[in-house]
Design an enzyme around this catalytic site. Structure first.
Site, PDB file in Angstrom:
ATOM      1  N   HIS A 163      -1.782  -5.498   1.213  1.00  0.00           N
ATOM      2  CA  HIS A 163      -3.261  -5.980   0.847  1.00  0.00           C
ATOM      3  C   HIS A 163      -2.835  -7.391   0.139  1.00  0.00           C
ATOM      4  O   HIS A 163      -1.863  -7.685  -0.396  1.00  0.00           O
ATOM      5  CB  HIS A 163      -3.947  -5.232  -0.083  1.00  0.00           C
ATOM      6  CG  HIS A 163      -5.102  -6.151  -0.754  1.00  0.00           C
ATOM      7  ND1 HIS A 163      -6.398  -5.952  -0.041  1.00  0.00           N
ATOM      8  CD2 HIS A 163      -5.391  -6.878  -1.721  1.00  0.00           C
ATOM      9  CE1 HIS A 163      -7.238  -6.833  -0.573  1.00  0.00           C
ATOM     10  NE2 HIS A 163      -6.305  -7.331  -1.749  1.00  0.00           N
ATOM     11  N   LYS A 211       0.760  -1.188   0.075  1.00  0.00           N
ATOM     12  CA  LYS A 211       0.077  -0.028  -0.181  1.00  0.00           C
ATOM     13  C   LYS A 211       0.857   1.285  -0.061  1.00  0.00           C
ATOM     14  O   LYS A 211       2.016   1.199   0.411  1.00  0.00           O
ATOM     15  CB  LYS A 211      -0.956  -0.028   1.079  1.00  0.00           C
ATOM     16  CG  LYS A 211      -2.064  -1.246   1.215  1.00  0.00           C
ATOM     17  CD  LYS A 211      -2.793  -1.071   2.233  1.00  0.00           C
ATOM     18  CE  LYS A 211      -3.938  -2.523   2.318  1.00  0.00           C
ATOM     19  NZ  LYS A 211      -4.936  -2.178   3.436  1.00  0.00           N
ATOM     20  N   ASN A 243      -1.959  -0.139   7.009  1.00  0.00           N
ATOM     21  CA  ASN A 243      -1.370  -1.332   7.534  1.00  0.00           C
ATOM     22  C   ASN A 243      -0.651  -2.279   6.226  1.00  0.00           C
ATOM     23  O   ASN A 243      -0.666  -3.460   6.563  1.00  0.00           O
ATOM     24  CB  ASN A 243      -2.685  -2.386   8.015  1.00  0.00           C
ATOM     25  CG  ASN A 243      -3.919  -2.526   6.951  1.00  0.00           C
ATOM     26  OD1 ASN A 243      -3.470  -2.413   5.769  1.00  0.00           O
ATOM     27  ND2 ASN A 243      -4.722  -3.346   7.181  1.00  0.00           N
ATOM     28  N   TYR A 292     -12.445  -2.341  -3.467  1.00  0.00           N
ATOM     29  CA  TYR A 292     -12.850  -2.297  -2.188  1.00  0.00           C
ATOM     30  C   TYR A 292     -14.329  -2.322  -2.083  1.00  0.00           C
ATOM     31  O   TYR A 292     -15.055  -1.864  -1.021  1.00  0.00           O
ATOM     32  CB  TYR A 292     -12.042  -1.277  -1.347  1.00  0.00           C
ATOM     33  CG  TYR A 292     -10.868  -1.547  -0.873  1.00  0.00           C
ATOM     34  CD1 TYR A 292     -10.417  -2.530  -0.045  1.00  0.00           C
ATOM     35  CD2 TYR A 292      -9.917  -0.536  -1.078  1.00  0.00           C
ATOM     36  CE1 TYR A 292      -9.345  -2.724   0.418  1.00  0.00           C
ATOM     37  CE2 TYR A 292      -8.516  -0.761  -0.573  1.00  0.00           C
ATOM     38  CZ  TYR A 292      -8.267  -1.994   0.079  1.00  0.00           C
ATOM     39  OH  TYR A 292      -7.012  -2.311   0.610  1.00  0.00           O
ATOM     40  N   GLU A 301      -9.705  -9.956  -8.276  1.00  0.00           N
ATOM     41  CA  GLU A 301      -8.549  -8.957  -7.750  1.00  0.00           C
ATOM     42  C   GLU A 301      -7.437  -8.976  -8.894  1.00  0.00           C
ATOM     43  O   GLU A 301      -6.946  -7.890  -9.387  1.00  0.00           O
ATOM     44  CB  GLU A 301      -8.083  -8.613  -6.328  1.00  0.00           C
ATOM     45  CG  GLU A 301      -9.157  -8.498  -5.527  1.00  0.00           C
ATOM     46  CD  GLU A 301      -8.812  -8.792  -3.981  1.00  0.00           C
ATOM     47  OE1 GLU A 301      -7.640  -9.340  -3.795  1.00  0.00           O
ATOM     48  OE2 GLU A 301      -9.674  -8.430  -3.137  1.00  0.00           O
TER      49      GLU A 301
HETATM   50  P1  DAT Z   1      -7.925  -6.944   5.117  1.00  0.00           P
HETATM   51  O1  DAT Z   1      -7.069  -5.993   4.659  1.00  0.00           O
HETATM   52  O2  DAT Z   1      -7.122  -7.584   6.023  1.00  0.00           O
HETATM   53  O3  DAT Z   1      -8.443  -8.085   4.073  1.00  0.00           O
HETATM   54  P2  DAT Z   1     -10.585  -5.825   5.522  1.00  0.00           P
HETATM   55  O4  DAT Z   1     -11.037  -6.356   3.999  1.00  0.00           O
HETATM   56  O5  DAT Z   1     -11.585  -6.299   6.483  1.00  0.00           O
HETATM   57  O6  DAT Z   1      -9.178  -6.308   5.778  1.00  0.00           O
HETATM   58  O7  DAT Z   1     -10.449  -4.283   5.192  1.00  0.00           O
HETATM   59  C1  DAT Z   1     -10.022  -3.764   3.930  1.00  0.00           C
HETATM   60  C2  DAT Z   1      -9.101  -2.501   4.660  1.00  0.00           C
HETATM   61  O8  DAT Z   1      -9.686  -1.445   4.985  1.00  0.00           O
HETATM   62  C3  DAT Z   1      -8.004  -2.909   5.507  1.00  0.00           C
HETATM   63  O9  DAT Z   1      -6.926  -3.451   5.197  1.00  0.00           O
HETATM   64  C4  DAT Z   1      -7.899  -1.543   6.496  1.00  0.00           C
HETATM   65  C5  DAT Z   1      -9.352  -0.924   6.104  1.00  0.00           C
HETATM   66  N1  DAT Z   1      -9.779  -1.010   7.549  1.00  0.00           N
HETATM   67  C6  DAT Z   1     -10.601  -2.110   8.012  1.00  0.00           C
HETATM   68  N2  DAT Z   1     -11.187  -1.888   9.086  1.00  0.00           N
HETATM   69  C7  DAT Z   1     -11.047  -0.611   9.304  1.00  0.00           C
HETATM   70  C8  DAT Z   1     -11.521   0.184  10.511  1.00  0.00           C
HETATM   71  N3  DAT Z   1     -12.239  -0.226  11.593  1.00  0.00           N
HETATM   72  N4  DAT Z   1     -10.971   1.369  10.311  1.00  0.00           N
HETATM   73  C9  DAT Z   1     -10.356   2.185   9.242  1.00  0.00           C
HETATM   74  N5  DAT Z   1      -9.956   1.208   8.200  1.00  0.00           N
HETATM   75  C10 DAT Z   1     -10.383  -0.032   8.271  1.00  0.00           C
HETATM   76 MG    MG Z   2      -9.831  -7.731   2.662  1.00  0.00          MG
END
Ligand code: DAT
Ligand code: MG
Length: 147
Positions: A115, A9, A112, A49, A126
């Protein structure tokens, strides 16, 4: 052979973590089949997303992921989808185990570092969102019989 979509990212690119992250997957024994540095257009970010469209953080997520270049990759190997998720660590870096990418480098859930596709269906979706078929390289490594 299974393939997954991984992407460093914008925070990971800015923090010079591309090399380290690529190195982890190489050393693990996976094969890089495609990679490029790119700035994601807003529409592509919203599609990628899409499952989070109704979440309160969606706007912030799209603006973050489009804020600078990402390093988009396709990796291949046995169980690469779930193994890559394990190597990434929990979504929230505060809860990610030490030794994982997010555990070692992340602080905030909104930044974080990496991805990774979470299932075979999302990997297929994707990969085709980010890569054309001719950008992916089919090749064998001599080492493949050892890992
Ligand atoms: P991952 O990236 O582990 O698959 P996800 O699909 O649940 O996680 O969420 C996608 C991204 O969205 C994640 O990498 C960071 C962001 N995100 C998730 N939960 C969040 C939150 N509570 N507040 C802010 N950003 C968040
Ligand atoms: Mg995800």
């Amino acid at each position: 052979m299974e393939r997954t979509y991984l992407m460093v990212k914008p925070d990971g690119v800015q923090r010079n973590l591309i090399g380290d992250i690529v190195s982890r997957f190489e050393k693990k024994g996976f094969t890089l089949v495609g990679a490029k540095l790119m700035t994601i257009p807003k529409e592509l970010a919203e599609t990628h997303y899409g499952e989070h469209k109704e979440r309160p953080f969606f706007g912030e997520l799209v603006s973050f992921i489009t804020s600078g270049p990402v390093f988009a990759m396709v990796w291949e190997g046995e169980n690469v989808i779930s193994t890559a998720r394990t190597m990434m660590g929990s979504t929230n870096p505060a809860e990610a185990a030490p030794g994982t990418i997010r555990g070692d480098y992340g602080v905030r859930v909104s930044m974080n570092v990496i991805h990774g596709s979470d299932s075979p269906a999302s990997a297929e979706r994707e990969i085709s969102l980010f890569f054309e078929e001719q950008e992916l390289n089919e090749y064998d490594k001599v080492v493949s019989k050892w890992v």
